[in-house]
Write a protein that holds these residues in place. Structure first.
Motif, PDB file in Angstrom:
ATOM      1  N   ALA A  58       0.833  -1.210   0.000  1.00 57.37           N
ATOM      2  CA  ALA A  58       0.000   0.000   0.000  1.00 57.37           C
ATOM      3  C   ALA A  58       0.866   1.258   0.000  1.00 57.37           C
ATOM      4  N   LEU A  59       1.951   1.228   0.750  1.00 57.56           N
ATOM      5  CA  LEU A  59       2.857   2.382   0.789  1.00 57.56           C
ATOM      6  C   LEU A  59       3.533   2.587  -0.562  1.00 57.56           C
ATOM      7  N   LEU A  60       3.939   1.497  -1.203  1.00 54.59           N
ATOM      8  CA  LEU A  60       4.555   1.621  -2.529  1.00 54.59           C
ATOM      9  C   LEU A  60       3.555   2.127  -3.560  1.00 54.59           C
ATOM     10  N   ALA A  61       2.303   1.667  -3.458  1.00 50.28           N
ATOM     11  CA  ALA A  61       1.276   2.167  -4.380  1.00 50.28           C
ATOM     12  C   ALA A  61       1.072   3.664  -4.180  1.00 50.28           C
ATOM     13  N   ALA A  62       1.045   4.097  -2.919  1.00 53.40           N
ATOM     14  CA  ALA A  62       0.923   5.534  -2.635  1.00 53.40           C
ATOM     15  C   ALA A  62       2.133   6.285  -3.176  1.00 53.40           C
ATOM     16  N   GLY A  63       3.323   5.688  -3.030  1.00 55.36           N
ATOM     17  CA  GLY A  63       4.527   6.318  -3.565  1.00 55.36           C
ATOM     18  C   GLY A  63       4.491   6.427  -5.079  1.00 55.36           C
ATOM     19  N   GLY A  64       3.961   5.390  -5.735  1.00 63.09           N
ATOM     20  CA  GLY A  64       3.837   5.428  -7.189  1.00 63.09           C
ATOM     21  C   GLY A  64       2.888   6.517  -7.651  1.00 63.09           C
ATOM     22  N   LEU A  65       1.744   6.636  -6.972  1.00 59.92           N
ATOM     23  CA  LEU A  65       0.769   7.670  -7.340  1.00 59.92           C
ATOM     24  C   LEU A  65       1.330   9.065  -7.080  1.00 59.92           C
ATOM     25  N   GLY A  66       2.035   9.225  -5.959  1.00 58.76           N
ATOM     26  CA  GLY A  66       2.658  10.516  -5.674  1.00 58.76           C
ATOM     27  C   GLY A  66       3.715  10.880  -6.687  1.00 58.76           C
ATOM     28  N   THR A  67       4.486   9.889  -7.117  1.00 56.97           N
ATOM     29  CA  THR A  67       5.508  10.129  -8.137  1.00 56.97           C
ATOM     30  C   THR A  67       4.864  10.552  -9.455  1.00 56.97           C
ATOM     31  N   ALA A  68       3.773   9.873  -9.832  1.00 54.20           N
ATOM     32  CA  ALA A  68       3.070  10.239 -11.063  1.00 54.20           C
ATOM     33  C   ALA A  68       2.521  11.664 -10.981  1.00 54.20           C
ATOM     34  N   LEU A  69       1.993  12.028  -9.812  1.00 49.20           N
ATOM     35  CA  LEU A  69       1.467  13.383  -9.641  1.00 49.20           C
ATOM     36  C   LEU A  69       2.579  14.416  -9.750  1.00 49.20           C
ATOM     37  N   SER A  70       3.743  14.103  -9.195  1.00 47.98           N
ATOM     38  CA  SER A  70       4.860  15.053  -9.273  1.00 47.98           C
ATOM     39  C   SER A  70       5.325  15.243 -10.711  1.00 47.98           C
TER      40      SER A  70
ATOM     41  N   VAL B  13       2.115  21.724  -4.829  1.00 46.32           N
ATOM     42  CA  VAL B  13       1.582  20.408  -5.193  1.00 46.32           C
ATOM     43  C   VAL B  13       2.725  19.484  -5.622  1.00 46.32           C
ATOM     44  N   HIS B  14       3.584  20.004  -6.485  1.00 47.87           N
ATOM     45  CA  HIS B  14       4.704  19.194  -6.955  1.00 47.87           C
ATOM     46  C   HIS B  14       5.624  18.808  -5.804  1.00 47.87           C
ATOM     47  N   GLY B  15       5.997  19.786  -5.007  1.00 45.79           N
ATOM     48  CA  GLY B  15       6.897  19.505  -3.893  1.00 45.79           C
ATOM     49  C   GLY B  15       6.278  18.560  -2.890  1.00 45.79           C
ATOM     50  N   GLY B  16       4.996  18.786  -2.555  1.00 46.57           N
ATOM     51  CA  GLY B  16       4.320  17.911  -1.608  1.00 46.57           C
ATOM     52  C   GLY B  16       4.217  16.484  -2.110  1.00 46.57           C
ATOM     53  N   ALA B  17       3.898  16.341  -3.401  1.00 46.60           N
ATOM     54  CA  ALA B  17       3.786  14.998  -3.982  1.00 46.60           C
ATOM     55  C   ALA B  17       5.136  14.288  -3.995  1.00 46.60           C
ATOM     56  N   SER B  18       6.187  15.014  -4.318  1.00 49.76           N
ATOM     57  CA  SER B  18       7.526  14.418  -4.358  1.00 49.76           C
ATOM     58  C   SER B  18       7.973  13.974  -2.975  1.00 49.76           C
ATOM     59  N   ILE B  19       7.749  14.845  -1.988  1.00 51.74           N
ATOM     60  CA  ILE B  19       8.145  14.515  -0.613  1.00 51.74           C
ATOM     61  C   ILE B  19       7.340  13.340  -0.093  1.00 51.74           C
ATOM     62  N   ALA B  20       6.021  13.355  -0.347  1.00 44.77           N
ATOM     63  CA  ALA B  20       5.164  12.261   0.113  1.00 44.77           C
ATOM     64  C   ALA B  20       5.542  10.941  -0.538  1.00 44.77           C
ATOM     65  N   ALA B  21       5.875  10.977  -1.829  1.00 37.78           N
ATOM     66  CA  ALA B  21       6.249   9.752  -2.535  1.00 37.78           C
ATOM     67  C   ALA B  21       7.536   9.171  -1.971  1.00 37.78           C
ATOM     68  N   THR B  22       8.521  10.026  -1.728  1.00 36.77           N
ATOM     69  CA  THR B  22       9.785   9.546  -1.159  1.00 36.77           C
ATOM     70  C   THR B  22       9.575   8.980   0.231  1.00 36.77           C
ATOM     71  N   ALA B  23       8.776   9.679   1.040  1.00 42.82           N
ATOM     72  CA  ALA B  23       8.497   9.199   2.395  1.00 42.82           C
ATOM     73  C   ALA B  23       7.793   7.849   2.364  1.00 42.82           C
ATOM     74  N   ALA B  24       6.867   7.676   1.424  1.00 45.52           N
ATOM     75  CA  ALA B  24       6.127   6.416   1.329  1.00 45.52           C
ATOM     76  C   ALA B  24       7.067   5.256   0.992  1.00 45.52           C
ATOM     77  N   VAL B  25       8.016   5.493   0.100  1.00 42.14           N
ATOM     78  CA  VAL B  25       8.963   4.439  -0.268  1.00 42.14           C
ATOM     79  C   VAL B  25       9.851   4.075   0.926  1.00 42.14           C
ATOM     80  N   VAL B  26      10.322   5.074   1.651  1.00 44.22           N
ATOM     81  CA  VAL B  26      11.169   4.800   2.819  1.00 44.22           C
ATOM     82  C   VAL B  26      10.368   4.068   3.898  1.00 44.22           C
ATOM     83  N   LEU B  27       9.121   4.457   4.103  1.00 43.20           N
ATOM     84  CA  LEU B  27       8.279   3.753   5.067  1.00 43.20           C
ATOM     85  C   LEU B  27       7.989   2.325   4.614  1.00 43.20           C
ATOM     86  N   ALA B  28       7.931   2.103   3.306  1.00 44.82           N
ATOM     87  CA  ALA B  28       7.767   0.744   2.795  1.00 44.82           C
ATOM     88  C   ALA B  28       8.971  -0.119   3.169  1.00 44.82           C
ATOM     89  N   MET B  29      10.156   0.474   3.128  1.00 45.64           N
ATOM     90  CA  MET B  29      11.348  -0.248   3.585  1.00 45.64           C
ATOM     91  C   MET B  29      11.188  -0.682   5.039  1.00 45.64           C
TER      92      MET B  29
END
Length: 212
Positions: free
Chosen positions: A89-101, A124-140
């Protein structure tokens, strides 16, 4: 009598998704790197996203790379076994955030508060990028804490999280206390490199395990 060669096991959907994920992440990272290095950007003093601003000659290459990275994260989420549903779920959120960025580009310099005046698109761009990176790290972290994830995947994720978490904290503090500059630029690139390496390694590990 010589042993007969054992036939290769069939490629399952999960293994196929893992292989595609590794390919997309590698291709996406390569395209973004080309756009950043070939573009007339500010080098390490700026953000990676500056390669994709409207009007840049390398913006199309950058966007293609970002969308490939997004696809890679979504494919990796699909490849994970059911016991890793939180990480998926976190990776999916990261993927969607990356696409939005990638869909919402920032303005010149990709300004962010508190030191610069930002537009809505910048936020929007900055928030999406930060959220996507955070989601990937939390997936780890989620993979590391999952007891049934498999020892190899857990060790890999634990190592990546141990390096990425303090670096992410350093990036956040630097953005709040120092602002745009070499420190943030270098730290951002290191965090993104760790995320890419982990994504490829995790996808490879999942694909190999699923083929056994």
């Amino acid at each position: 009598m010589a042993d007969r060669a054992r036939p290769e096991p069939p490629l399952t959907l999960r293994a196929a998704a893992a292989a595609a994920a590794a390919g997309c992440i590698l291709a996406g990272a390569s395209a973004v790197t080309v756009a950043v290095l070939a573009g007339p950007g500010p080098g390490f003093t700026g953000y990676v996203s500056e390669a994709g601003i409207t009007g840049s000659d390398h913006a199309p290459t950058y966007r293609v790379g970002v969308y490939a990275l997004a696809a890679g994260l979504l494919l990796l989420a699909a490849a994970l076994p059911p016991v890793l549903r939180v990480a998926a779920a976190l990776l999916a959120a990261g993927g969607l955030g990356t696409a939005l960025s990638g869909a919402v580009t920032c303005s010149t310099g990709c300004p962010l508060p508190p030191f610069e005046r930002a537009t809505v698109a910048d936020l929007v761009h900055g928030g999406a990028s930060i959220a996507a990176t955070a989601a990937v790290v939390l997936a780890m972290v989620a993979v590391t804490l999952a007891r049934d994830a498999g020892a190899r995947l857990r060790r890999l994720s634990a190592l990546a999280a141990a390096v990425a978490l303090p670096l992410c904290a350093a990036v956040g503090l630097a953005m709040l206390l120092v602002g745009r500059g070499t420190l943030v630029g270098v730290l951002e690139r290191v965090v993104l490199a760790i995320a890419v390496l982990w994504g490829v390694a995790a996808a490879t590990t999942v694909g190999l395990v699923d083929r056994r």
